[in-house]
Design a protein around this motif. Structure first.
Motif, PDB file in Angstrom:
ATOM      1  N   SER A  40       0.833  -1.201   0.000  1.00  0.00           N
ATOM      2  CA  SER A  40       0.000   0.000   0.000  1.00  0.00           C
ATOM      3  C   SER A  40       0.869   1.254   0.000  1.00  0.00           C
ATOM      4  O   SER A  40       2.050   1.206   0.342  1.00  0.00           O
ATOM      5  N   ILE A 249     -11.096   0.226  -6.418  1.00  0.00           N
ATOM      6  CA  ILE A 249     -11.459  -0.726  -5.370  1.00  0.00           C
ATOM      7  C   ILE A 249     -12.954  -0.653  -5.154  1.00  0.00           C
ATOM      8  O   ILE A 249     -13.540   0.436  -5.138  1.00  0.00           O
ATOM      9  N   ARG A 251     -16.555  -0.159  -4.085  1.00  0.00           N
ATOM     10  CA  ARG A 251     -17.155   0.713  -3.090  1.00  0.00           C
ATOM     11  C   ARG A 251     -18.616   0.331  -2.893  1.00  0.00           C
ATOM     12  O   ARG A 251     -19.284  -0.101  -3.830  1.00  0.00           O
ATOM     13  N   THR A 257     -15.322   2.113   1.540  1.00  0.00           N
ATOM     14  CA  THR A 257     -14.294   1.184   1.048  1.00  0.00           C
ATOM     15  C   THR A 257     -13.880   0.194   2.129  1.00  0.00           C
ATOM     16  O   THR A 257     -12.735  -0.218   2.204  1.00  0.00           O
ATOM     17  N   TRP A 264      -7.836   2.901  -5.028  1.00  0.00           N
ATOM     18  CA  TRP A 264      -7.327   2.327  -6.268  1.00  0.00           C
ATOM     19  C   TRP A 264      -6.310   1.230  -5.991  1.00  0.00           C
ATOM     20  O   TRP A 264      -5.612   1.268  -4.980  1.00  0.00           O
ATOM     21  N   GLU A 265      -6.246   0.264  -6.900  1.00  0.00           N
ATOM     22  CA  GLU A 265      -5.193  -0.740  -6.806  1.00  0.00           C
ATOM     23  C   GLU A 265      -4.401  -0.740  -8.108  1.00  0.00           C
ATOM     24  O   GLU A 265      -4.946  -0.721  -9.209  1.00  0.00           O
ATOM     25  N   ARG A 274      -2.141  -0.939  -3.186  1.00  0.00           N
ATOM     26  CA  ARG A 274      -3.364  -0.176  -2.945  1.00  0.00           C
ATOM     27  C   ARG A 274      -2.996   1.242  -2.519  1.00  0.00           C
ATOM     28  O   ARG A 274      -2.024   1.442  -1.787  1.00  0.00           O
TER      29      ARG A 274
END
Length: 492
Positions: A40, A249, A251, A257, A264-265, A274
């Motif tokens: 992340s 990602i 929702r 989330t 976002w990934e 992420r």
């Protein structure tokens, strides 16, 4: 031309033509902050050219909390920034009248002031931070071979002079221009009275010249110098790490989330990162990861050469100004590069040639392949400088002709539908940011565009950056504009 904008955009090819500026390679060319990617990050910047690097610099300078990660498909600064012509030049007068008519007088003035401020800030940054990048503020000259372009240029220059302040009309200011007639231009800039190229069949007579403030540098050395500063401030960099997909990602109905905060990934190197923020600093390659940009930012392949003049050249080493050569169908751009200790004296770095092609350069739009070059353009560019300066000034004998070209290479730019960059948060995509589409003028737009974008990313208001042209900001209206018609700033 519009059909070229529909060609699917690919990832950068793994084997581009070796760039002249990459010799020698920077120490961080293949830098990776760790063996594997983090799971992340708070900010993920895709692209390590001048745009991505300056966004990283500004975020770190603002003291943002969290992890800033940069991912690059090639070596550090392996794209357009590391492959350009080394010019910090804004030919603002060439677009000013059009911007004034179709945007507004106020907006046109903001654009020319930003371009000038960007040039000044670029060289000041190199000086302030001790970045050895051959930074050279100097004047530039446009040598004009088209009568209509010369007359239009004079009118546009008068518009700028009339709109700026008295102080801005002083030497070195945004409104300072010198207009030279044919005879003065021949004597002052060592050019021929007509283009002596053996390839150009039409007679092209010199009309005059425009001189104004500009500069040159190694954009590669400048950018990797900033990257090194960013790494010391906490940037995490992975080169040779191509991003293959960016996904939202999931929702819930209310946008939640799952408490993670990640939106976002990023898929890269068989890993997923992420993040809360994505920054697309991918210029001509943007549509590969962001299909909404297909036809809005179109790749455009450029070609450059580095040459040495003849041993009997009549001009000084180095030439005191940079140059552009403007003709009916387009232009070439050129800088002199002094090489201390080299027997070559100075290299003449000249690029362009699109306007000389039988198809007007159409074939170079929509291509992402900078591992090859257009042979028609290559043949032309190899003797373009000789044609503009003239055989006598160029000082080359037949025995030197084969040794003239030291290097030729290609790079991919990004052309937009309206000829303006796209900066800001992409409509409908929360915290998905972009600074791209610089139409071959990145070195006079990227620094200040990154400054504006980073301000917006940390929650700053638009009112606090009123100096930034609103026409540069991405919007739904701009994303739904007319079809792609080619690079807007090619014609005189």
């Amino acid at each position: 031309m519009d059909s070229r904008g529909h060609i699917p955009v690919q990832l950068p090819v793994p084997n581009p033509t070796p760039s002249y500026w990459h010799e020698p390679k920077a120490a961080i060319a293949n830098y990776r902050s760790a063996d594997g990617l983090p799971s992340s990050a708070d900010y993920v910047i895709i692209g390590s050219g001048i745009s991505g690097t300056m966004v990283a610099w500004n975020l770190l300078e603002k003291g943002v909390k969290g992890k800033v990660v940069m991912l690059e498909a090639r070596e550090a600064c392996g794209g357009a920034t590391g492959r350009n012509g080394g010019h910090t030049k804004a030919a603002s007068y060439r677009t000013y009248a059009d911007h004034r008519a179709h945007l507004s007088p106020e907006e046109a003035l903001k654009i020319v002031r930003l371009e000038h401020a960007n040039i000044v800030a670029t060289h000041a940054f190199a000086r302030e931070h001790g970045i050895e990048c051959e930074s050279r503020p100097c004047n530039t000259v446009d040598i004009v071979y088209d009568k209509e372009a010369f007359e239009n240029g004079k009118e546009s220059i008068e518009m700028i002079r009339g709109d700026v302040s008295e102080g801005e009309r002083k030497e070195g200011g945004v409104g300072w221009y010198q207009v030279w007639g044919k005879e003065d231009a021949i004597k002052r800039f060592w050019v021929s009275k007509e283009n002596e190229s053996r390839i150009v069949k039409e007679k092209e007579e010199l009309q005059g010249a425009f001189e104004y403030a500009a500069g040159s540098l190694s954009a590669y050395r400048f950018t990797v110098g900033i990257l090194e500063l960013c790494l010391k401030r906490g940037l995490q960099l992975w080169t040779n790490t191509a991003v293959t997909e960016v996904r939202p990602i999931f929702r819930g109905e209310n946008g939640e989330t799952g408490g993670t905060g990640f939106l976002w990934e990023i898929h890269a190197s068989l890993s997923i990162v992420r993040t809360q923020n994505v920054v697309m600093a991918t210029n001509g390659y943007t549509a590969h990861l962001l299909p909404a940009m297909q036809g809005l930012i179109v790749p455009m392949r450029g070609l450059l050469t580095a040459q040495i003049p003849g041993p009997k050249a009549k001009f000084p080493t180095p030439l005191p100004t940079t140059y552009s050569f403007i003709y009916n169908q387009g232009y070439e751009y050129m800088i002199p590069r002094l090489l201390p200790g080299s027997s070559d004296g100075q290299h003449i770095v000249i690029g362009g040639g699109l306007g000389r092609q039988n198809d007007g350069g159409v074939s170079e739009y929509g291509t992402c392949d900078d591992s090859t070059m257009n042979q028609e353009m290559s043949i032309y560019l190899k003797e373009a400088a000789r044609g503009y300066f003239g055989v006598e000034n160029w000082g080359e004998g037949k025995e030197n002709e084969k040794l003239r070209v030291k290097k030729e290479w290609t790079g991919i730019m990004g052309a937009t539908r309206d000829g303006l960059p796209l900066v800001g948060e992409i409509p409908g995509m929360k915290r998905f940011w972009i600074s791209a589409g610089f139409n071959g003028n990145g070195m006079v737009l990227c620094l200040k565009s990154a400054e504006a974008l980073s301000h917006l990313m940390v929650g700053g208001s638009r009112d606090q950056i009123e100096w930034f042209p609103s026409s540069f900001l991405i919007s739904e209206e701009r994303m739904n504009t007319e079809k792609f018609e080619g690079r807007r700033n090619m014609k005189p």
